[in-house]
Enzyme design. Structure first.
Site, PDB file in Angstrom:
ATOM      1  N   HIS A  84       0.902  -1.192  -0.107  1.00 56.90           N
ATOM      2  CA  HIS A  84       0.139  -0.082  -0.095  1.00 56.90           C
ATOM      3  C   HIS A  84       0.893   1.206   0.041  1.00 56.90           C
ATOM      4  O   HIS A  84       0.424   2.173  -0.396  1.00 56.90           O
ATOM      5  CB  HIS A  84      -0.995   0.052   1.148  1.00 56.90           C
ATOM      6  CG  HIS A  84      -0.517   0.092   2.445  1.00 56.90           C
ATOM      7  ND1 HIS A  84      -0.338  -1.024   3.416  1.00 56.90           N
ATOM      8  CD2 HIS A  84      -0.110   1.280   3.260  1.00 56.90           C
ATOM      9  CE1 HIS A  84       0.230  -0.398   4.526  1.00 56.90           C
ATOM     10  NE2 HIS A  84       0.257   1.026   4.498  1.00 56.90           N
ATOM     11  N   ASP A 220       1.315  -8.024   2.211  1.00 57.85           N
ATOM     12  CA  ASP A 220       1.544  -6.335   2.056  1.00 57.85           C
ATOM     13  C   ASP A 220       2.773  -5.903   1.857  1.00 57.85           C
ATOM     14  O   ASP A 220       3.414  -5.482   2.759  1.00 57.85           O
ATOM     15  CB  ASP A 220       0.734  -5.766   2.972  1.00 57.85           C
ATOM     16  CG  ASP A 220       0.245  -4.111   2.897  1.00 57.85           C
ATOM     17  OD1 ASP A 220       0.753  -3.608   1.804  1.00 57.85           O
ATOM     18  OD2 ASP A 220      -0.261  -3.668   3.448  1.00 57.85           O
ATOM     19  N   SER A 645       4.156   2.283   8.428  1.00 56.42           N
ATOM     20  CA  SER A 645       3.726   1.190   7.168  1.00 56.42           C
ATOM     21  C   SER A 645       4.944   1.194   6.566  1.00 56.42           C
ATOM     22  O   SER A 645       5.851   1.999   5.974  1.00 56.42           O
ATOM     23  CB  SER A 645       2.583   1.862   6.397  1.00 56.42           C
ATOM     24  OG  SER A 645       1.435   1.809   7.159  1.00 56.42           O
TER      25      SER A 645
END
Length: 710
Positions: A84, A220, A645
């Site tokens: 992402h 991810d 992240s």
């Protein structure tokens, strides 16, 4: 550097600590009071974690494009980050014919790597404390403007002193509500290329349904590479650039994890507000986030309506939609968590103790009225903030609302130039137009303008609406967009070839956009004195908190500077309303659960046939756990937030065991309070990442440049 080393030596030498809460700056570890990380499992020295003069862990950690974290994992500048985090770059490189976002992509050699547009990574070179320097020039009698002028002057001086004539980017930040100051020296690399990304059904498996939820089964990650010139210096993209030889790269561990294992996460957490008062939290959950959630959902609905019909629109709006959806669910979950976890009541207990201390004779003059004035401030700005949240989502998502103002200023300057001036300015102007209209679709933007303006008018109290929005007709304004010079890139380029000041100034979108910005500034001016006094009271409140609770360890709120957080592999309690797909020890998920969630043709839970075939054959290679399962995700109790992240989660030897990518719904209030019982980090197990690269995408050659420890 010697001072930093001594602080870390103190940290690692004396201690008794439970690793959990706190996102710690390297230079602030002295405030940990010598917690015994070695007993928890850390096996690194101070110099191996942070050093200015020698290579260390911090040299392998980069801020990724300003909003995420990534880590260098090879001697050839290979980077891991989240899928992402790379989403925007991957979408921009995709076309309906070569849809890397949907189908995945891995370069089979350096020549196949794809240059990512407008992508950069930032290395931390060093940091230092300038609190004494700046505070020495401030005094309590200064007005807010005087204080700001002094601070701004010192910021500029510090930046000039440390930039080495532009070689480095220098950022000065305030900490602890403006009570302390530190500067950071960075080096930026702008030639970053996409090496690989898993198919979207792996990289975004579970979609919005599973976002912020556990158990997760998401691969991810994405893979990039940093390039520099022949001498290893930053350089604009060039075919002559070469892969960066980093100062340090992270070794990768395939040993696996178990509950209680020491973990450490280093990265760039975005923003927390852990010292927010109960009044501020109440404002968030009853006003601010209500507007944010409402407007975000409306924007998502508009985008999805067109993304579902057109592949190109889906690619062009994929990153914007994902970003809006992520924060939409976060803000909605925060409201729920605050109410469920009794956060406001907990804060009120802290404030009662503070007030008791503030009422003492020696403290009353300075601190006695701080909390009552903060409470009064929030009552004053309650509906102002609600308006700002609806307006912010309008301006962020409705491009017709802001592009005319931004480009219009440059157009006006261009029109007023003589022919030589126009020639000098034209290339820059055209480049700006190209960038602004990249992935722009008028049909989407007209609908977005009308929908979000209508929502604003319906939801913001009438007396707080900006006049231009209050008296505009949303449908009429959207229809006028067709006749605007800002309607499309083509119409704007045509105008630039034959510009007219009269046409510009009478353009309906230009007039609306300019008036909106001017009114917003005037609206904000009404609250300047109140905002300035609030800033002062916030500084005093935090200063008083520290003095009233000398036994407490205070860490600074996150503000996109490098932090380290310590923890362990940990479990969440089993919930009766969740399915765990055979996993009894709730700290990990495996491919069995991933396949069990599979729904053929579903936008969120579809899986490629190749993955299903490999799973059926149990073709896990050397990446399976010693117990036989193929791991996917695992939990730890590290303290992180947005911006982390893509951060590496490391074991006690400083080896990469996974990538942090999410938090859990039970603790979505984590930006304003650390929920010790519930707050967890959801991590991608590095063994699944390597399996996808090697077994699924056939890019096992990349492992040869990595340091893998079995």
């Amino acid at each position: 550097m010697k001072r930093i080393f001594l602080l870390f030596t103190f940290l690692l030498s004396f201690a008794q600590m439970r690793a959990d809460e706190g996102m710690w700056l390297m230079m602030l570890v002295k405030r940990l009071n010598g917690k015994d990380l070695q007993k928890q499992g850390l096996r690194l020295t101070a110099e191996e974690i942070y050093s200015v003069n020698n290579s260390s862990l911090k040299d392998a950690i980069v801020q990724f494009n300003g909003g995420c974290t990534a880590e260098v994992v090879s001697k050839e500048g290979l980077l891991f980050t989240n899928h992402h985090c790379g989403y925007d770059a991957i979408a921009a490189l995709s076309t309906p014919e070569k849809n890397y976002l949907k189908d995945g992509f891995f370069a089979m050699n350096n020549k196949e790597e794809l240059p990512a547009k407008n992508l950069y990574v930032r290395f931390l070179v060093r940091m230092d404390d300038v609190t004494a320097r700046i505070n020495g020039k401030l005094n309590p009698q200064m007005s807010a403007d005087e204080r700001k002028a002094v601070i701004d002057a010192e910021y500029k001086a510090i930046q000039k002193e440390n930039s080495e004539n532009g070689k480095y980017t220098v950022v000065v930040r305030d900490f602890f509500s403006g009570n302390e100051f530190y500067y950071f020296v960075y080096q930026d690399y702008k030639d970053v290329r996409l090496v690989g990304t898993p198919t979207e059904s792996i990289g975004k498996y579970g979609g919005d349904t599973d976002n912020w939820e556990w158990p997760r089964h998401t691969g991810d990650f994405s893979v990039f590479r940093i390039y520099g010139d022949a001498n290893g210096n930053p350089a604009e993209y060039s075919l002559n650039n070469v892969p960066l030889k980093p100062k340090y790269h992270l070794p990768v561990s395939m040993k696996g994890v178990k509950p209680g294992d020491f973990t450490m996460i280093m990265g760039y957490p975005g923003r927390t507000n852990r010292y927010l008062t109960s009044y501020g939290i109440n404002q968030l959950v009853t006003k601010d986030y209500i507007g944010w959630v409402d407007a975000s959902k409306s924007a998502m609905d508009v985008m999805k309506k067109y993304m579902d019909k057109d592949t190109q629109i889906r690619l062009d709006y994929a990153s914007q939609y994902a970003s809006v959806a992520n924060y939409w669910k976060n803000r909605a979950g925060t409201i729920e968590s605050v109410n469920k976890n009794g956060t406001v009541a907990d804060k009120q207990k802290v404030e009662a103790k503070f007030q008791e201390w503030a009422n003492l004779a020696e403290n009353k003059a300075t601190y006695g009225n701080v909390l009552s004035e903060i409470e009064a401030y929030y009552k004053l700005i309650a509906d102002r903030n609600l308006e700002r949240n609806y307006a912010t989502q309008f301006q962020r998502n409705a491009k017709y609302a802001v592009l005319p103002y931004r480009i219009g200023a440059a157009l006006k300057s261009y029109i007023e130039q003589n022919e030589a001036g126009k020639a000098a300015m034209k290339a820059r102007l055209l480049a700006g137009v190209e960038a602004s209209y990249d992935g722009f679709h008028p049909v989407v933007e007209k609908d977005m303008l009308q929908t979000l303006l209508s929502l604003y008018k319906n939801k913001v109290p009438f007396d707080y609406q900006l006049p231009v929005m209050k008296y505009s007709n949303p449908a009429e304004l959207a229809n006028q967009a067709d006749a605007s010079i800002f309607s499309t890139k083509e119409s704007l380029l045509k105008f630039i070839e034959n510009p007219s000041l009269a046409i510009l100034e009478n353009d309906p979108l230009y007039k609306f956009s300019g008036i909106m910005v001017a009114e917003a500034m005037m609206f904000g001016d009404k609250y300047v004195k109140a905002d300035d006094q609030f800033a002062k009271n916030t500084r005093l409140y935090f200063d008083g908190l520290r003095k009233s609770m000398p036994e407490k360890e205070f860490y600074p709120d996150a503000n996109s500077t490098m932090r380290v957080t310590f923890g362990k592999v940990d479990r969440l309690p089993i919930r009766k309303d969740r399915q765990y797909y055979g996993v009894k020890d709730n700290f990990y998920t495996d491919m069995k659960g991933m396949v069990a969630k599979y729904k053929k043709g579903d936008a969120e839970f579809d899986l490629p046939q190749r993955l299903l075939d490999l799973y059926k054959k149990k073709d896990f290679g050397p990446y399976k756990d010693k117990k036989g399962y193929m791991p996917v995700n695992f939990l730890s109790d590290n303290d992180i937030t947005g911006g982390n992240s893509g951060s590496p989660i490391l074991n006690g030897n400083g080896e990469l065991i996974g990538l942090a990518f999410d938090g859990n719904s039970e603790a979505l209030s984590g930006d304003i309070v650390f929920e010790k019982q519930w707050q967890k980090t959801i991590n991608l197990d590095v063994r699944f990442l390597l399996w996808v690269m090697d077994k699924y995408h056939g890019a096992g050659y990349l492992l040869n440049e990595m340091t893998i420890r079995k």
